[in-house]
Design a protein around this motif. Structure first.
Motif, PDB file in Angstrom:
ATOM      1  N   PHE A 221      -5.809  29.602  44.572  1.00 26.88           N
ATOM      2  CA  PHE A 221      -5.900  29.538  46.031  1.00 26.88           C
ATOM      3  C   PHE A 221      -4.943  30.502  46.710  1.00 26.88           C
ATOM      4  O   PHE A 221      -4.991  30.656  47.938  1.00 26.88           O
ATOM      5  CB  PHE A 221      -5.611  28.117  46.517  1.00 26.88           C
ATOM      6  N   GLY A 222      -4.048  31.110  45.954  1.00 22.45           N
ATOM      7  CA  GLY A 222      -3.086  32.026  46.553  1.00 22.45           C
ATOM      8  C   GLY A 222      -2.030  31.310  47.366  1.00 22.45           C
ATOM      9  O   GLY A 222      -1.492  31.876  48.325  1.00 22.45           O
ATOM     10  N   LEU A 223      -1.716  30.065  47.004  1.00 20.49           N
ATOM     11  CA  LEU A 223      -0.711  29.273  47.711  1.00 20.49           C
ATOM     12  C   LEU A 223       0.403  28.894  46.752  1.00 20.49           C
ATOM     13  O   LEU A 223       0.257  28.988  45.529  1.00 20.49           O
ATOM     14  CB  LEU A 223      -1.342  28.000  48.293  1.00 20.49           C
ATOM     15  N   SER A 224       1.508  28.446  47.309  1.00 22.67           N
ATOM     16  CA  SER A 224       2.588  27.938  46.476  1.00 22.67           C
ATOM     17  C   SER A 224       2.196  26.573  45.925  1.00 22.67           C
ATOM     18  O   SER A 224       1.270  25.917  46.416  1.00 22.67           O
ATOM     19  CB  SER A 224       3.877  27.815  47.292  1.00 22.67           C
ATOM     20  N   SER A 225       2.905  26.127  44.906  1.00 24.36           N
ATOM     21  CA  SER A 225       2.605  24.842  44.286  1.00 24.36           C
ATOM     22  C   SER A 225       2.777  23.694  45.277  1.00 24.36           C
ATOM     23  O   SER A 225       1.980  22.755  45.305  1.00 24.36           O
ATOM     24  CB  SER A 225       3.502  24.624  43.066  1.00 24.36           C
ATOM     25  N   GLU A 226       3.821  23.769  46.113  1.00 26.72           N
ATOM     26  CA  GLU A 226       4.083  22.699  47.082  1.00 26.72           C
ATOM     27  C   GLU A 226       2.977  22.614  48.132  1.00 26.72           C
ATOM     28  O   GLU A 226       2.543  21.530  48.502  1.00 26.72           O
ATOM     29  CB  GLU A 226       5.445  22.927  47.762  1.00 26.72           C
ATOM     30  N   ARG A 231      -2.633  20.029  49.937  1.00 28.73           N
ATOM     31  CA  ARG A 231      -4.074  20.188  50.133  1.00 28.73           C
ATOM     32  C   ARG A 231      -4.879  19.229  49.252  1.00 28.73           C
ATOM     33  O   ARG A 231      -6.030  18.942  49.549  1.00 28.73           O
ATOM     34  CB  ARG A 231      -4.496  21.628  49.804  1.00 28.73           C
ATOM     35  N   LEU A 232      -4.275  18.756  48.172  1.00 26.66           N
ATOM     36  CA  LEU A 232      -4.996  17.907  47.224  1.00 26.66           C
ATOM     37  C   LEU A 232      -4.918  16.430  47.563  1.00 26.66           C
ATOM     38  O   LEU A 232      -5.252  15.580  46.731  1.00 26.66           O
ATOM     39  CB  LEU A 232      -4.445  18.136  45.803  1.00 26.66           C
ATOM     40  N   PRO A 240     -16.307  26.467  51.046  1.00 25.30           N
ATOM     41  CA  PRO A 240     -16.638  27.641  50.228  1.00 25.30           C
ATOM     42  C   PRO A 240     -17.192  28.808  51.037  1.00 25.30           C
ATOM     43  O   PRO A 240     -17.203  29.936  50.545  1.00 25.30           O
ATOM     44  CB  PRO A 240     -17.689  27.100  49.255  1.00 25.30           C
ATOM     45  N   VAL A 241     -17.669  28.549  52.245  1.00 25.98           N
ATOM     46  CA  VAL A 241     -18.192  29.637  53.082  1.00 25.98           C
ATOM     47  C   VAL A 241     -17.037  30.410  53.709  1.00 25.98           C
ATOM     48  O   VAL A 241     -16.957  31.639  53.615  1.00 25.98           O
ATOM     49  CB  VAL A 241     -19.133  29.092  54.168  1.00 25.98           C
ATOM     50  N   ALA A 242     -16.123  29.671  54.354  1.00 28.76           N
ATOM     51  CA  ALA A 242     -14.955  30.313  54.979  1.00 28.76           C
ATOM     52  C   ALA A 242     -13.892  30.674  53.948  1.00 28.76           C
ATOM     53  O   ALA A 242     -12.965  31.410  54.258  1.00 28.76           O
ATOM     54  CB  ALA A 242     -14.362  29.392  56.033  1.00 28.76           C
ATOM     55  N   LYS A 243     -14.044  30.121  52.711  1.00 26.45           N
ATOM     56  CA  LYS A 243     -13.052  30.324  51.652  1.00 26.45           C
ATOM     57  C   LYS A 243     -11.662  29.954  52.142  1.00 26.45           C
ATOM     58  O   LYS A 243     -10.681  30.711  51.980  1.00 26.45           O
ATOM     59  CB  LYS A 243     -13.092  31.769  51.147  1.00 26.45           C
ATOM     60  N   ASP A 244     -11.593  28.765  52.721  1.00 32.17           N
ATOM     61  CA  ASP A 244     -10.318  28.287  53.259  1.00 32.17           C
ATOM     62  C   ASP A 244     -10.345  26.764  53.304  1.00 32.17           C
ATOM     63  O   ASP A 244     -11.407  26.141  53.214  1.00 32.17           O
ATOM     64  CB  ASP A 244     -10.092  28.850  54.654  1.00 32.17           C
ATOM     65  N   TRP A 245      -9.155  26.180  53.441  1.00 36.54           N
ATOM     66  CA  TRP A 245      -9.053  24.724  53.571  1.00 36.54           C
ATOM     67  C   TRP A 245      -9.245  24.316  55.021  1.00 36.54           C
ATOM     68  O   TRP A 245      -8.737  24.964  55.935  1.00 36.54           O
ATOM     69  CB  TRP A 245      -7.676  24.254  53.096  1.00 36.54           C
ATOM     70  N   VAL A 246      -9.982  23.239  55.243  1.00 37.22           N
ATOM     71  CA  VAL A 246     -10.207  22.707  56.584  1.00 37.22           C
ATOM     72  C   VAL A 246      -9.838  21.234  56.592  1.00 37.22           C
ATOM     73  O   VAL A 246      -9.823  20.572  55.543  1.00 37.22           O
ATOM     74  CB  VAL A 246     -11.680  22.893  57.033  1.00 37.22           C
ATOM     75  N   THR A 247      -9.543  20.713  57.766  1.00 38.36           N
ATOM     76  CA  THR A 247      -9.152  19.307  57.899  1.00 38.36           C
ATOM     77  C   THR A 247     -10.257  18.441  58.481  1.00 38.36           C
ATOM     78  O   THR A 247     -10.081  17.240  58.629  1.00 38.36           O
ATOM     79  CB  THR A 247      -7.904  19.193  58.788  1.00 38.36           C
ATOM     80  N   GLU A 307     -13.341  30.632  41.138  1.00 39.11           N
ATOM     81  CA  GLU A 307     -13.432  32.080  40.994  1.00 39.11           C
ATOM     82  C   GLU A 307     -14.804  32.613  41.408  1.00 39.11           C
ATOM     83  O   GLU A 307     -14.919  33.688  41.965  1.00 39.11           O
ATOM     84  CB  GLU A 307     -13.129  32.472  39.543  1.00 39.11           C
ATOM     85  N   LYS A 308     -15.852  31.806  41.150  1.00 38.91           N
ATOM     86  CA  LYS A 308     -17.207  32.210  41.541  1.00 38.91           C
ATOM     87  C   LYS A 308     -17.306  32.360  43.061  1.00 38.91           C
ATOM     88  O   LYS A 308     -18.102  33.126  43.568  1.00 38.91           O
ATOM     89  CB  LYS A 308     -18.226  31.192  41.063  1.00 38.91           C
ATOM     90  N   GLU A 309     -16.493  31.569  43.775  1.00 39.94           N
ATOM     91  CA  GLU A 309     -16.548  31.627  45.238  1.00 39.94           C
ATOM     92  C   GLU A 309     -15.759  32.810  45.780  1.00 39.94           C
ATOM     93  O   GLU A 309     -15.603  32.942  46.992  1.00 39.94           O
ATOM     94  CB  GLU A 309     -16.005  30.320  45.819  1.00 39.94           C
ATOM     95  N   GLY A 310     -15.224  33.631  44.866  1.00 43.09           N
ATOM     96  CA  GLY A 310     -14.538  34.842  45.313  1.00 43.09           C
ATOM     97  C   GLY A 310     -13.108  34.619  45.728  1.00 43.09           C
ATOM     98  O   GLY A 310     -12.541  35.392  46.509  1.00 43.09           O
ATOM     99  N   HIS A 311     -12.481  33.542  45.220  1.00 42.13           N
ATOM    100  CA  HIS A 311     -11.087  33.270  45.575  1.00 42.13           C
ATOM    101  C   HIS A 311     -10.220  33.368  44.325  1.00 42.13           C
ATOM    102  O   HIS A 311     -10.586  32.810  43.320  1.00 42.13           O
ATOM    103  CB  HIS A 311     -10.960  31.885  46.192  1.00 42.13           C
TER     104      HIS A 311
END
Length: 311
Positions: A221-226, A231-232, A240-247, A307-311
């Protein structure tokens, strides 16, 4: 190891009766190489008295010393000596719990996922907080949730969330006001994204925290472990469309139909359900059904899907 006082930890295992303290302790002892892995859960190593073995309950608090190594920021394989105390869960032996807590640094609170927080769970938690002992929660018997209840992944999340919230309510109810409001909230509160909540099965000797999965997914995800840990859990969904986390769980539809894992009835799947529970449950079902061909692909499956989603 006894000469290295800073690397000694005294831990009490506390819980309601039959929530799996002794079985979990057996698994920890087998990991230290004291008993065979095949006998963990059956031997009840800490129940040394004949009446304890006959009745199948813990009557007296019993301790054992375990050797453990962990990797830290500045040094690897740092040795620790853990003095583990298995305490009774029956209400008649609460004095044994109090005696154990007064010589320990921390408490491992074991909660049965199916039964949830029970009367004696509140009692032992209240005793721990009275002694100003910081609790760590372990949600036990995940195998029973998968095999007996067979809920959806979202229902699994709600079961875990309710148990964690019940423990935090008890901690805040019996908090020590002398520590101050801010200190109390940080000291006693157990939250999955802080690494103070474990999930697993003491009988089958497996378990995890969100820290384990955050290390696995952080680079993806390109984020730090913390940040990945946060996010989990909770209201976090991978889009998967925006390739980002949403709330917010908004409806997303695909034309190719190859992204079913990200969707459930046209909605995004919660991050905890998608990246933590889904691979574990798939692996668990494959093992229970003796589908050896599905075990190895599942271990790397979720990471490759990202990885398939391009991230």
């Amino acid at each position: 190891m006894m000469d290295r006082k800073h690397n000694i930890r005294n831990i009490s295992v506390i819980a309601h009766v039959d929530h799996g303290k002794s079985t979990l302790t057996d698994s920890l002892i087998s990991s230290a190489g004291i008993i065979a892995e095949q006998r963990a859960g059956d031997v009840r190593f800490m129940d040394s008295r004949d009446d304890e073995q006959a009745r199948g309950i813990t009557i007296k608090s019993t301790s054992v010393s375990l050797y453990y190594e962990r990797d830290e920021e500045k040094e690897k394989n740092v040795p620790y000596l853990i003095n583990l105390i298995d305490s009774p869960g029956h209400v008649d032996f609460s004095s044994e719990v109090t005696a154990a807590l007064r010589v320990t640094d921390g408490a491992l609170v074991v909660v049965d996922c199916i039964e949830g927080v029970c009367v004696q769970t509140e009692t032992v938690l209240r005793q721990a907080i009275a002694e100003r002992i910081r609790p760590v929660l372990f949600l036990n018997k995940l195998d029973r949730v998968f095999s007996e209840l067979q809920p959806s992944l979202e229902e699994c999340y709600k079961i875990f969330r309710n148990a964690i919230e019940s423990v935090n309510v008890i901690c805040q109810t019996y908090k020590d006001e002398k520590l101050g409001n801010i200190e109390v909230q940080l000291f006693f509160k157990v939250l999955p994204y802080t690494g103070r909540v474990g999930f697993g099965s003491g009988l089958h000797a497996w378990g995890f925290t969100l820290r384990d999965f955050s290390r696995l997914y952080a680079s993806k995800f390109g984020l730090s472990s913390e940040k990945t840990m946060k996010r989990l859990w909770g209201e976090n969904f991978w889009d998967p469309v925006a390739k980002d986390w949403v709330t917010k769980n908004t409806g997303v539809f695909f034309k190719d139909g190859e992204n079913d894992i990200f969707l459930k009835n046209g909605k995004l799947v919660r991050g905890f359900c998608q990246f933590v529970l889904h691979p574990i449950r798939t692996l668990y079902d494959a093992v229970m059904n003796d589908q050896k061909d599905k075990i190895q692909p599942n271990i790397e499956g979720t990471a490759s899907e990202i990885e398939k989603e391009g991230h």
